[in-house]
Design a protein around this motif. Structure first.
Motif, PDB file in Angstrom:
ATOM      1  N   PRO A  38      41.642  30.429  36.551  1.00  0.00           N
ATOM      2  CA  PRO A  38      42.495  30.534  37.739  1.00  0.00           C
ATOM      3  C   PRO A  38      43.946  30.881  37.427  1.00  0.00           C
ATOM      4  CG  PRO A  38      41.079  28.614  37.904  1.00  0.00           C
ATOM      5  CD  PRO A  38      40.913  29.136  36.520  1.00  0.00           C
ATOM      6  N   ARG A  39      44.503  30.317  36.359  1.00  0.00           N
ATOM      7  CA  ARG A  39      45.901  30.620  36.033  1.00  0.00           C
ATOM      8  C   ARG A  39      46.067  32.094  35.669  1.00  0.00           C
ATOM      9  NH1 ARG A  39      48.004  27.018  31.506  1.00  0.00           N
ATOM     10  NH2 ARG A  39      50.003  27.750  32.296  1.00  0.00           N
ATOM     11  N   PHE A  40      45.167  32.609  34.841  1.00  0.00           N
ATOM     12  CA  PHE A  40      45.243  34.023  34.484  1.00  0.00           C
ATOM     13  C   PHE A  40      44.924  34.914  35.684  1.00  0.00           C
ATOM     14  CE2 PHE A  40      43.861  32.613  30.003  1.00  0.00           C
ATOM     15  CZ  PHE A  40      45.178  32.415  29.631  1.00  0.00           C
ATOM     16  N   GLY A  41      43.890  34.543  36.430  1.00  0.00           N
ATOM     17  CA  GLY A  41      43.455  35.371  37.542  1.00  0.00           C
ATOM     18  C   GLY A  41      44.505  35.522  38.618  1.00  0.00           C
ATOM     19  N   THR A  42      45.184  34.434  38.979  1.00  0.00           N
ATOM     20  CA  THR A  42      46.218  34.523  40.016  1.00  0.00           C
ATOM     21  C   THR A  42      47.395  35.375  39.547  1.00  0.00           C
ATOM     22  OG1 THR A  42      47.074  32.387  39.234  1.00  0.00           O
ATOM     23  CG2 THR A  42      45.624  32.362  41.152  1.00  0.00           C
ATOM     24  N   SER A  43      47.749  35.296  38.249  1.00  0.00           N
ATOM     25  CA  SER A  43      48.823  36.141  37.726  1.00  0.00           C
ATOM     26  C   SER A  43      48.442  37.616  37.796  1.00  0.00           C
ATOM     27  CB  SER A  43      49.140  35.766  36.276  1.00  0.00           C
ATOM     28  OG  SER A  43      49.661  34.459  36.190  1.00  0.00           O
ATOM     29  N   MET A  44      47.171  37.906  37.513  1.00  0.00           N
ATOM     30  CA  MET A  44      46.725  39.288  37.547  1.00  0.00           C
ATOM     31  C   MET A  44      46.671  39.821  38.980  1.00  0.00           C
ATOM     32  SD  MET A  44      43.764  39.077  34.612  1.00  0.00           S
ATOM     33  CE  MET A  44      43.810  40.773  34.038  1.00  0.00           C
ATOM     34  N   ILE A  45      46.312  38.969  39.916  1.00  0.00           N
ATOM     35  CA  ILE A  45      46.314  39.387  41.325  1.00  0.00           C
ATOM     36  C   ILE A  45      47.738  39.672  41.782  1.00  0.00           C
ATOM     37  CG2 ILE A  45      45.835  38.650  43.685  1.00  0.00           C
ATOM     38  CD1 ILE A  45      43.502  37.016  42.559  1.00  0.00           C
ATOM     39  N   GLU A  46      48.680  38.809  41.407  1.00  0.00           N
ATOM     40  CA  GLU A  46      50.083  39.029  41.769  1.00  0.00           C
ATOM     41  C   GLU A  46      50.613  40.320  41.160  1.00  0.00           C
ATOM     42  OE1 GLU A  46      52.181  35.628  40.507  1.00  0.00           O
ATOM     43  OE2 GLU A  46      51.311  34.292  42.014  1.00  0.00           O
ATOM     44  N   ALA A  47      50.233  40.591  39.917  1.00  0.00           N
ATOM     45  CA  ALA A  47      50.698  41.811  39.260  1.00  0.00           C
ATOM     46  C   ALA A  47      50.118  43.058  39.912  1.00  0.00           C
ATOM     47  CB  ALA A  47      50.316  41.780  37.785  1.00  0.00           C
ATOM     48  N   ALA A  48      48.966  42.925  40.530  1.00  0.00           N
ATOM     49  CA  ALA A  48      48.319  44.078  41.151  1.00  0.00           C
ATOM     50  C   ALA A  48      48.817  44.337  42.562  1.00  0.00           C
ATOM     51  CB  ALA A  48      46.810  43.878  41.171  1.00  0.00           C
ATOM     52  N   THR A  49      49.475  43.374  43.173  1.00  0.00           N
ATOM     53  CA  THR A  49      49.808  43.508  44.601  1.00  0.00           C
ATOM     54  C   THR A  49      51.293  43.293  44.890  1.00  0.00           C
ATOM     55  OG1 THR A  49      49.264  41.175  44.947  1.00  0.00           O
ATOM     56  CG2 THR A  49      47.514  42.766  45.302  1.00  0.00           C
ATOM     57  N   TRP A  50      52.153  43.319  43.886  1.00  0.00           N
ATOM     58  CA  TRP A  50      53.571  43.104  44.176  1.00  0.00           C
ATOM     59  C   TRP A  50      54.117  44.276  44.988  1.00  0.00           C
ATOM     60  CZ3 TRP A  50      57.427  44.738  39.933  1.00  0.00           C
ATOM     61  CH2 TRP A  50      56.887  45.763  39.155  1.00  0.00           C
ATOM     62  N   GLU A  51      54.993  43.971  45.902  1.00  0.00           N
ATOM     63  CA  GLU A  51      55.418  44.934  46.914  1.00  0.00           C
ATOM     64  C   GLU A  51      56.521  45.857  46.402  1.00  0.00           C
ATOM     65  OE1 GLU A  51      56.441  42.766  50.370  1.00  0.00           O
ATOM     66  OE2 GLU A  51      54.427  41.995  50.689  1.00  0.00           O
ATOM     67  N   VAL A  52      56.170  46.709  45.488  1.00  0.00           N
ATOM     68  CA  VAL A  52      57.066  47.757  45.009  1.00  0.00           C
ATOM     69  C   VAL A  52      56.259  49.030  44.859  1.00  0.00           C
ATOM     70  CG1 VAL A  52      58.776  46.290  43.883  1.00  0.00           C
ATOM     71  CG2 VAL A  52      56.684  46.870  42.678  1.00  0.00           C
ATOM     72  N   ALA A  53      56.804  50.008  44.189  1.00  0.00           N
ATOM     73  CA  ALA A  53      56.168  51.321  44.189  1.00  0.00           C
ATOM     74  C   ALA A  53      54.877  51.371  43.390  1.00  0.00           C
ATOM     75  CB  ALA A  53      57.154  52.355  43.649  1.00  0.00           C
ATOM     76  N   GLN A  54      54.789  50.618  42.282  1.00  0.00           N
ATOM     77  CA  GLN A  54      53.637  50.742  41.394  1.00  0.00           C
ATOM     78  C   GLN A  54      52.608  49.649  41.667  1.00  0.00           C
ATOM     79  OE1 GLN A  54      55.098  50.771  37.403  1.00  0.00           O
ATOM     80  NE2 GLN A  54      56.125  52.742  37.607  1.00  0.00           N
ATOM     81  N   TRP A  55      51.365  50.072  41.893  1.00  0.00           N
ATOM     82  CA  TRP A  55      50.263  49.129  42.088  1.00  0.00           C
ATOM     83  C   TRP A  55      49.216  49.375  41.011  1.00  0.00           C
ATOM     84  CZ3 TRP A  55      48.586  47.174  47.434  1.00  0.00           C
ATOM     85  CH2 TRP A  55      49.716  46.891  48.221  1.00  0.00           C
ATOM     86  N   ASP A  56      48.588  48.332  40.549  1.00  0.00           N
ATOM     87  CA  ASP A  56      47.523  48.450  39.554  1.00  0.00           C
ATOM     88  C   ASP A  56      46.301  47.723  40.096  1.00  0.00           C
ATOM     89  OD1 ASP A  56      45.810  48.496  37.449  1.00  0.00           O
ATOM     90  OD2 ASP A  56      47.258  47.850  35.958  1.00  0.00           O
ATOM     91  N   TYR A  57      45.419  48.467  40.745  1.00  0.00           N
ATOM     92  CA  TYR A  57      44.272  47.842  41.397  1.00  0.00           C
ATOM     93  C   TYR A  57      43.265  47.273  40.396  1.00  0.00           C
ATOM     94  CZ  TYR A  57      45.944  49.948  45.723  1.00  0.00           C
ATOM     95  OH  TYR A  57      46.700  50.286  46.808  1.00  0.00           O
ATOM     96  N   LEU A  58      43.268  47.806  39.164  1.00  0.00           N
ATOM     97  CA  LEU A  58      42.308  47.324  38.176  1.00  0.00           C
ATOM     98  C   LEU A  58      42.524  45.850  37.881  1.00  0.00           C
ATOM     99  CD1 LEU A  58      40.028  47.811  36.193  1.00  0.00           C
ATOM    100  CD2 LEU A  58      41.728  48.580  34.517  1.00  0.00           C
ATOM    101  N   ARG A  59      43.793  45.442  37.757  1.00  0.00           N
ATOM    102  CA  ARG A  59      44.069  44.030  37.482  1.00  0.00           C
ATOM    103  C   ARG A  59      43.598  43.154  38.636  1.00  0.00           C
ATOM    104  NH1 ARG A  59      49.561  46.064  35.953  1.00  0.00           N
ATOM    105  NH2 ARG A  59      49.466  46.553  33.746  1.00  0.00           N
ATOM    106  N   GLY A  60      43.884  43.578  39.849  1.00  0.00           N
ATOM    107  CA  GLY A  60      43.439  42.798  40.996  1.00  0.00           C
ATOM    108  C   GLY A  60      41.936  42.799  41.139  1.00  0.00           C
ATOM    109  N   ALA A  61      41.312  43.948  40.812  1.00  0.00           N
ATOM    110  CA  ALA A  61      39.856  44.045  40.918  1.00  0.00           C
ATOM    111  C   ALA A  61      39.170  43.126  39.935  1.00  0.00           C
ATOM    112  CB  ALA A  61      39.412  45.489  40.680  1.00  0.00           C
ATOM    113  N   LEU A  62      39.822  42.817  38.810  1.00  0.00           N
ATOM    114  CA  LEU A  62      39.242  41.890  37.842  1.00  0.00           C
ATOM    115  C   LEU A  62      39.696  40.454  38.103  1.00  0.00           C
ATOM    116  CD1 LEU A  62      37.543  41.447  35.323  1.00  0.00           C
ATOM    117  CD2 LEU A  62      39.563  41.905  33.943  1.00  0.00           C
ATOM    118  N   GLY A  63      40.961  40.287  38.434  1.00  0.00           N
ATOM    119  CA  GLY A  63      41.488  38.935  38.639  1.00  0.00           C
ATOM    120  C   GLY A  63      40.867  38.222  39.822  1.00  0.00           C
TER     121      GLY A  63
END
Length: 315
Positions: A249-274
């Motif tokens: 859960p600690r790693f997964g929530t960080s990866m979801i946050e990194a995938a969905t932060w509200e700026v120009a760059q999104w990384d769906y792969l991290r969210g898709a795994l997290g």
């Protein structure tokens, strides 16, 4: 809100462990009226020893992990599994079943898989793949340098390989830096994967002992021996599942946050795994907690016996 719901669900399951372990010790002895009179005493002792061993293992593992967590020891999730499995395996080796003076054997060899909870056991490889998948994506993307904030009350110092630094620009051209922690980088390889390897070795040794130990009874109709073996196997599988779930859960929530932060760059792969990783961990956690604190009867069994044609032989 979804993250808070998941955190509360994991917290509730974690709290259920010590509470269920304490209640397990207070369960009354089983009704053995249908068992042969000569076996009632040994079975009652075996049942009591099994419940107390599992309860002690859960409480010792929970206390050790809590101490390691408050001491900021990164291997706290692994401490839970290593301590719990060690206590459980050692306790099983001192079971009244093993110390009995009468041994019986079966015509068919006993196999570990005959005593495993099948549905729960299928979650173990899924949990392993999830943890390894987090590291496979996290190690190449983790920051290779330490993060040190300027001195102040909110300063955060993070070791190299333990966080991800995201950099992006806003539509106005401003540079934004975001730090996502904890991250499954090289800093966590030893604290997470080494204890996990030790747990797998302990579990394998414990399950082999469960399958190879002497038989408590020649009564194939009651299936007493099979039920006791399955109970022991359930405890080992339960510890593995909880230990696999704890770091995710600690790693997964960080990866979801990194995938969905509200700026120009999104990384769906991290969210898709997290995201799925956290759901897998929640499933493993719930199943493991259920196996560890369930109060099954010593005279109940849902599957046919693995050895239905036993024969006696002298010790």
């Amino acid at each position: 809100m979804p993250a808070l719901t998941l955190i509360l669900a994991f917290a509730a399951l974690a709290l259920a462990l010590p509470i269920g372990a304490v209640r397990l010790t207070g369960r009354p002895d089983p009704d053995l009226a249908s068992a042969p009179e000569s076996l009632r005493g040994p079975l009652r002792k075996a049942d009591r020893h099994s419940r107390w061993t599992r309860s002690t293992a859960v409480l010792a593992a929970f206390a050790s992990a809590a101490i390691a967590h408050f001491a900021a020891f990164p291997a706290a999730p692994g401490v839970f599994g290593v301590v719990g499995l060690a206590v459980l395996v050692l306790g099983e080796r001192r079971s009244p079943i093993i110390t009995t003076t009468t041994r019986t054997a079966a015509l068919k060899p006993r196999r570990i898989r005959d005593y495993l909870p099948r549905r729960a056991t299928t979650l173990i490889p899924l949990g392993l793949v999830t943890v390894l998948g987090l590291f496979a994506l996290g190690i190449p993307t983790a920051s290779p340098v330490a993060h040190i904030d300027p001195p102040g009350p909110g300063a955060v110092n993070l070791p190299a390989g333990s966080y991800l630094e995201g950099v992006s620009t806003t539509p106005a051209g401003d540079l934004i830096r975001s730090v996502f922690y904890p991250w499954p980088g090289v800093f966590y390889v030893i604290p997470v994967l080494v204890p996990l390897a030790a747990q797998l070795a302990l579990a394998a040794a414990g399950l082999r002992s469960v399958a190879a130990r002497e038989q408590v009874s020649t009564s194939s109709g009651e299936q007493l021996d099979v039920v006791l073996r399955r109970r022991s196997a359930e405890g080992i599988v339960g510890f593995l599942l909880v230990s696999l779930a704890l770091p995710v859960p600690r790693f997964g929530t960080s990866m979801i946050e990194a995938a969905t932060w509200e700026v120009a760059q999104w990384d769906y792969l991290r969210g898709a795994l997290g995201g799925p990783a956290v759901l897998v961990a929640l499933t493993c956690m719930a199943t493991g907690v259920f196996l560890l604190i369930r109060r099954s009867s010593v005279l109940s069994s849902s599957r046919p016996s693995a050895d239905t044609t036993p024969s006696e032989e002298p010790a």
